[in-house]
Design a protein around this motif. Structure first.
Motif, PDB file in Angstrom:
ATOM      1  N   ASN A 226      24.458  28.346  14.075  1.00 33.22           N
ATOM      2  CA  ASN A 226      23.216  27.575  14.017  1.00 33.22           C
ATOM      3  C   ASN A 226      23.040  26.885  12.666  1.00 33.22           C
ATOM      4  O   ASN A 226      22.505  25.785  12.591  1.00 33.22           O
ATOM      5  CB  ASN A 226      22.014  28.475  14.319  1.00 33.22           C
ATOM      6  CG  ASN A 226      21.981  28.868  15.781  1.00 33.22           C
ATOM      7  OD1 ASN A 226      22.541  28.175  16.630  1.00 33.22           O
ATOM      8  ND2 ASN A 226      21.349  29.987  16.086  1.00 33.22           N
ATOM      9  N   GLU A 227      23.506  27.556  11.624  1.00 34.76           N
ATOM     10  CA  GLU A 227      23.424  26.947  10.293  1.00 34.76           C
ATOM     11  C   GLU A 227      24.272  25.663  10.229  1.00 34.76           C
ATOM     12  O   GLU A 227      23.811  24.643   9.712  1.00 34.76           O
ATOM     13  CB  GLU A 227      23.926  27.941   9.252  1.00 34.76           C
ATOM     14  CG  GLU A 227      23.738  27.484   7.829  1.00 34.76           C
ATOM     15  CD  GLU A 227      24.468  28.389   6.847  1.00 34.76           C
ATOM     16  OE1 GLU A 227      23.794  29.021   6.035  1.00 34.76           O
ATOM     17  OE2 GLU A 227      25.719  28.453   6.920  1.00 34.76           O
ATOM     18  N   ARG A 228      25.472  25.712  10.806  1.00 35.24           N
ATOM     19  CA  ARG A 228      26.307  24.508  10.838  1.00 35.24           C
ATOM     20  C   ARG A 228      25.612  23.391  11.635  1.00 35.24           C
ATOM     21  O   ARG A 228      25.638  22.225  11.252  1.00 35.24           O
ATOM     22  CB  ARG A 228      27.680  24.798  11.465  1.00 35.24           C
ATOM     23  CG  ARG A 228      28.573  25.716  10.650  1.00 35.24           C
ATOM     24  CD  ARG A 228      28.844  25.173   9.268  1.00 35.24           C
ATOM     25  NE  ARG A 228      29.743  26.035   8.493  1.00 35.24           N
ATOM     26  CZ  ARG A 228      29.394  27.180   7.910  1.00 35.24           C
ATOM     27  NH1 ARG A 228      28.141  27.622   7.995  1.00 35.24           N
ATOM     28  NH2 ARG A 228      30.276  27.890   7.230  1.00 35.24           N
ATOM     29  N   ARG A 229      25.023  23.771  12.741  1.00 32.18           N
ATOM     30  CA  ARG A 229      24.305  22.769  13.556  1.00 32.18           C
ATOM     31  C   ARG A 229      23.211  22.096  12.737  1.00 32.18           C
ATOM     32  O   ARG A 229      23.058  20.877  12.754  1.00 32.18           O
ATOM     33  CB  ARG A 229      23.676  23.427  14.795  1.00 32.18           C
ATOM     34  CG  ARG A 229      24.646  23.662  15.918  1.00 32.18           C
ATOM     35  CD  ARG A 229      23.919  24.023  17.198  1.00 32.18           C
ATOM     36  NE  ARG A 229      23.370  22.841  17.839  1.00 32.18           N
ATOM     37  CZ  ARG A 229      23.418  22.592  19.146  1.00 32.18           C
ATOM     38  NH1 ARG A 229      23.988  23.472  19.951  1.00 32.18           N
ATOM     39  NH2 ARG A 229      22.890  21.518  19.653  1.00 32.18           N
ATOM     40  N   GLN A 230      22.449  22.926  12.030  1.00 31.85           N
ATOM     41  CA  GLN A 230      21.342  22.374  11.237  1.00 31.85           C
ATOM     42  C   GLN A 230      21.849  21.442  10.147  1.00 31.85           C
ATOM     43  O   GLN A 230      21.275  20.386   9.883  1.00 31.85           O
ATOM     44  CB  GLN A 230      20.527  23.509  10.605  1.00 31.85           C
ATOM     45  CG  GLN A 230      19.518  24.106  11.577  1.00 31.85           C
ATOM     46  CD  GLN A 230      19.151  25.538  11.191  1.00 31.85           C
ATOM     47  OE1 GLN A 230      19.403  25.969  10.063  1.00 31.85           O
ATOM     48  NE2 GLN A 230      18.572  26.278  12.132  1.00 31.85           N
ATOM     49  N   GLN A 231      22.949  21.832   9.515  1.00 31.57           N
ATOM     50  CA  GLN A 231      23.508  20.995   8.455  1.00 31.57           C
ATOM     51  C   GLN A 231      23.952  19.638   9.014  1.00 31.57           C
ATOM     52  O   GLN A 231      23.765  18.606   8.383  1.00 31.57           O
ATOM     53  CB  GLN A 231      24.682  21.721   7.779  1.00 31.57           C
ATOM     54  CG  GLN A 231      24.214  22.918   6.960  1.00 31.57           C
ATOM     55  CD  GLN A 231      25.351  23.867   6.580  1.00 31.57           C
ATOM     56  OE1 GLN A 231      26.379  23.921   7.257  1.00 31.57           O
ATOM     57  NE2 GLN A 231      25.155  24.620   5.504  1.00 31.57           N
ATOM     58  N   CYS A 232      24.514  19.682  10.230  1.00 29.85           N
ATOM     59  CA  CYS A 232      24.941  18.426  10.868  1.00 29.85           C
ATOM     60  C   CYS A 232      23.731  17.567  11.218  1.00 29.85           C
ATOM     61  O   CYS A 232      23.756  16.339  11.053  1.00 29.85           O
ATOM     62  CB  CYS A 232      25.754  18.720  12.125  1.00 29.85           C
ATOM     63  SG  CYS A 232      27.368  19.434  11.765  1.00 29.85           S
ATOM     64  N   GLU A 233      22.680  18.223  11.712  1.00 29.10           N
ATOM     65  CA  GLU A 233      21.461  17.475  12.055  1.00 29.10           C
ATOM     66  C   GLU A 233      20.850  16.842  10.807  1.00 29.10           C
ATOM     67  O   GLU A 233      20.385  15.693  10.830  1.00 29.10           O
ATOM     68  CB  GLU A 233      20.440  18.399  12.733  1.00 29.10           C
ATOM     69  CG  GLU A 233      20.726  18.593  14.215  1.00 29.10           C
ATOM     70  CD  GLU A 233      20.128  19.871  14.788  1.00 29.10           C
ATOM     71  OE1 GLU A 233      19.126  20.383  14.220  1.00 29.10           O
ATOM     72  OE2 GLU A 233      20.670  20.361  15.801  1.00 29.10           O
ATOM     73  N   ALA A 234      20.880  17.587   9.708  1.00 29.56           N
ATOM     74  CA  ALA A 234      20.348  17.050   8.451  1.00 29.56           C
ATOM     75  C   ALA A 234      21.154  15.816   8.035  1.00 29.56           C
ATOM     76  O   ALA A 234      20.591  14.811   7.590  1.00 29.56           O
ATOM     77  CB  ALA A 234      20.398  18.121   7.362  1.00 29.56           C
ATOM     78  N   ALA A 235      22.461  15.899   8.190  1.00 26.23           N
ATOM     79  CA  ALA A 235      23.312  14.758   7.819  1.00 26.23           C
ATOM     80  C   ALA A 235      23.013  13.553   8.714  1.00 26.23           C
ATOM     81  O   ALA A 235      22.925  12.418   8.228  1.00 26.23           O
ATOM     82  CB  ALA A 235      24.782  15.153   7.922  1.00 26.23           C
ATOM     83  N   ALA A 236      22.839  13.792  10.007  1.00 25.31           N
ATOM     84  CA  ALA A 236      22.528  12.690  10.934  1.00 25.31           C
ATOM     85  C   ALA A 236      21.204  12.039  10.546  1.00 25.31           C
ATOM     86  O   ALA A 236      21.059  10.810  10.560  1.00 25.31           O
ATOM     87  CB  ALA A 236      22.481  13.206  12.369  1.00 25.31           C
ATOM     88  N   GLU A 237      20.242  12.883  10.167  1.00 22.60           N
ATOM     89  CA  GLU A 237      18.929  12.379   9.763  1.00 22.60           C
ATOM     90  C   GLU A 237      19.055  11.499   8.508  1.00 22.60           C
ATOM     91  O   GLU A 237      18.468  10.425   8.420  1.00 22.60           O
ATOM     92  CB  GLU A 237      18.007  13.558   9.486  1.00 22.60           C
ATOM     93  CG  GLU A 237      16.542  13.185   9.516  1.00 22.60           C
ATOM     94  CD  GLU A 237      15.682  14.440   9.448  1.00 22.60           C
ATOM     95  OE1 GLU A 237      14.718  14.423   8.670  1.00 22.60           O
ATOM     96  OE2 GLU A 237      16.006  15.425  10.143  1.00 22.60           O
ATOM     97  N   PHE A 238      19.879  11.974   7.578  1.00 20.60           N
ATOM     98  CA  PHE A 238      20.112  11.204   6.349  1.00 20.60           C
ATOM     99  C   PHE A 238      20.630   9.793   6.682  1.00 20.60           C
ATOM    100  O   PHE A 238      20.208   8.805   6.092  1.00 20.60           O
ATOM    101  CB  PHE A 238      21.122  11.937   5.457  1.00 20.60           C
ATOM    102  CG  PHE A 238      21.583  11.139   4.278  1.00 20.60           C
ATOM    103  CD1 PHE A 238      20.881  11.172   3.080  1.00 20.60           C
ATOM    104  CD2 PHE A 238      22.718  10.338   4.361  1.00 20.60           C
ATOM    105  CE1 PHE A 238      21.299  10.414   1.982  1.00 20.60           C
ATOM    106  CE2 PHE A 238      23.144   9.577   3.278  1.00 20.60           C
ATOM    107  CZ  PHE A 238      22.433   9.615   2.089  1.00 20.60           C
TER     108      PHE A 238
END
Ligand code: GLA
Length: 385
Positions: A226-238
């Motif tokens: 889940n942490e990896r997922r969140q990091q990817c979502e943060a990157a997409a948001e960026f």
């Protein structure tokens, strides 16, 4: 005894007649495209000849009664009163029943016998196989049309919402739609698939897909995943996009310096992995085992250095595999933090490969690996009894 014979004999013994319906669904191994599915990206898995089988007959009521030969347990549940009791294996069946009904499918009850040989907890998707064999069972007794992508989506919904594992679509999709002799390039946004054959070697021999189980298991799996997922979502948001799938290498490089270091590494893995996966599918189409192997090796480096989901045992296993003369390439496969690696090996050198990798891994880790040479198989199907 084959699984078919096993479930058929047990059905005959318990119900006193041969089973009128037989269904099966496979586990999977992913050749390349890791942690890209929940980024709307590309994956290239194949269904394997490790499967779960169900022998069953319809019931006239809304009850499901299923005996698992592997667990030595019988589960009973009612379609009009599904309870999540976190009871283990039967939750996957209940979850699929729940997801189907939530989406308007009218289900009929059934009773049957379940058995499989997908190693459990090894990262070879025994859960997806259980979900898809259940979907197949309901499809057969309830008489609705089989739509592989739709069944995969509802099985994923069961896993996400009923079982509580926040996985992507890859495992369910390949267990639903796999094709014998082929891997499947899956576009995880559109769910379009394209089957690609295993490439031959330069001398025209077959290549073999070898699964190398480190026997280490991911511990706090969900939190790391889940942490990896969140990091990817943060990157997409960026980047202001729906998912990392939408970011090109050029766009990434232009902005890379403005990203937080960890987010940058995670995004780099996903963006480059999508490209490698598309190139790997092309290499397979072009019968280029060398290039496929090279992309697998590069994928492993990306997962160890940038996505940071390998452990020491996976790295030792992959290094040992890559060092063998008959090996085109190797990488960790699946969710990571333990579990299996996968290698593409010259078909005529498989035996030497298995012996050497097994020895070297054992020497360096004191662990005894489990090794499976796998055939690409069909997705969830109905078998004539
Ligand atoms: C697990 C998940 C998949 C996928 C892989 C990583 O197997 O179930 O959806 O995210 O990890 O590629």
């Amino acid at each position: 005894m084959s699984l078919q014979e096993k479930v058929t004999a047990a059905f005959q013994e318990q119900f006193g007649t041969p089973p009128p319906v037989l269904v099966r669904a496979p586990g999977r191994v992913n050749l390349i495209g890791e942690h890209t599915d929940y980024n709307d990206g590309f994956v290239l898995p194949m269904a394997i000849d490790r499967e779960i089988w169900l022998a069953l007959r319809p019931r006239d009521d809304e009850q499901v009664l299923v005996h698992s030969l592997d667990f030595g347990e019988t589960a009973v549940f009612h379609l009009n009163n599904l309870q999540n009791t976190k009871a283990g294996w039967s939750e996957y069946l209940k979850g699929v029943a729940w997801a189907l009904q939530e989406n308007g499918y009218a289900l009929r009850g059934w009773e049957g016998i379940l058995a499989g040989n997908v190693p459990k907890g090894a990262g070879l998707s025994s859960s997806a196989a259980l979900e898809l064999v259940t979907a197949r069972a309901f499809q057969q007794v309830s008489g609705f049309a089989w739509d592989a992508a739709q069944m995969a989506k509802l099985s994923q919904l069961a896993e996400n919402k009923w079982v509580g594992m926040n996985c992507g679509i890859m495992d369910q999709m390949i267990s639903a739609a796999g094709q014998a002799g082929h891997a499947l390039l899956i576009d995880c946004r559109s769910l379009e698939t394209q089957s690609v054959p295993l490439p031959p070697t330069l001398d025209g021999s077959e290549t073999a897909v070898v699964i190398l189980d480190t026997t280490t298991r991911r511990g706090l799996v969900d939190s790391a995943y889940n942490e990896r997922r969140q990091q990817c979502e943060a990157a997409a948001e960026f980047f202001g996009v729906q998912a990392l799938r939408d970011v090109s290498i050029a766009e990434f490089l232009e902005e890379a310096d403005n990203l937080a270091p960890l987010t940058r590494k995670r995004a780099k893995h996903v963006i480059t992995e999508n490209l490698r996966t598309l190139n790997a599918a092309k290499a397979m189409q072009n019968a280029d085992a060398m290039l496929l192997g090279q992309l697998m090796n590069e994928s492993h480096i990306s997962m160890s250095d940038d996505f940071e989901i390998t452990n020491n045992e996976l790295n030792v296993m992959v290094t040992a595999a890559q060092a063998q003369p008959g090996c085109f390439g190797a990488r960790m496969t699946g969710g990571g933090f333990g579990g299996c690696a996968v290698a593409l090996v010259h078909g005529e050198q498989v035996e030497e490969f298995v012996t050497a990798v097994s020895q070297q891994y054992q020497q360096q880790t004191d662990l005894i690996p489990k090794i499976y040479v796998c055939q690409p198989s069909d997705g969830a199907s109905v078998i004539n009894p």
